[in-house]
Design a protein around this motif. Structure first.
Motif, short mmCIF file in Angstrom:
data_model
loop_
_atom_site.label_atom_id
_atom_site.label_comp_id
_atom_site.label_asym_id
_atom_site.label_seq_id
_atom_site.Cartn_x
_atom_site.Cartn_y
_atom_site.Cartn_z
N MET A 1 -56.54 61.78 58.04
CA MET A 1 -56.27 60.57 57.30
C MET A 1 -56.45 59.36 58.23
O MET A 1 -56.02 59.39 59.37
CB MET A 1 -54.85 60.59 56.74
N VAL A 2 -57.13 58.34 57.72
CA VAL A 2 -57.39 57.12 58.47
C VAL A 2 -56.51 56.02 57.93
O VAL A 2 -56.33 55.89 56.72
CB VAL A 2 -58.88 56.72 58.34
N SER A 3 -55.96 55.21 58.82
CA SER A 3 -55.14 54.08 58.42
C SER A 3 -55.77 52.79 58.94
O SER A 3 -56.17 52.73 60.11
CB SER A 3 -53.72 54.24 58.98
N LYS A 4 -55.90 51.80 58.08
CA LYS A 4 -56.46 50.49 58.45
C LYS A 4 -55.52 49.41 57.96
O LYS A 4 -54.85 49.56 56.94
CB LYS A 4 -57.84 50.27 57.83
N GLU A 45 -57.37 51.69 48.21
CA GLU A 45 -57.57 53.13 48.38
C GLU A 45 -58.66 53.63 47.44
O GLU A 45 -59.53 54.41 47.84
CB GLU A 45 -56.26 53.88 48.14
N GLU A 49 -62.77 55.02 48.23
CA GLU A 49 -63.22 56.36 47.85
C GLU A 49 -64.74 56.38 47.73
O GLU A 49 -65.37 57.41 47.97
CB GLU A 49 -62.59 56.79 46.52
#
Length: 72
Positions: A1-4, A45, A49
């Motif tokens: 999972m990537v968080s920005k 989000e 996708e």
């Protein structure tokens, strides 16, 4: 999972709070500031996708700007 991390600008427009991402063209709304932010997070989000997640997101420079009008 990537968080920005993104920057949101929120304005009251009529009865709604409108939240806009300043890094990408994604906007959402809600009846409260918190709801607008939650909806914007969900919209981002969903947006990513189908879009590539940028590696380096530059935080925008936020600065006040005063404009003088001669007709007012």
């Amino acid at each position: 999972m990537v968080s920005k991390r993104f920057t949101a600008a929120i304005a009251k427009e009529g009865e709604w709070y409108v939240a806009r991402s300043l890094e990408v063209e994604v906007t959402s709304q809600g009846k409260t500031v918190e709801e607008a932010l939650t909806n914007l997070k969900e919209a981002l989000e969903l947006y990513f996708e189908d879009e590539e997640i940028p590696e380096n997101i530059q935080a925008p420079i936020i600065a006040p700007l005063e404009v003088n009008f001669s007709n007012g």
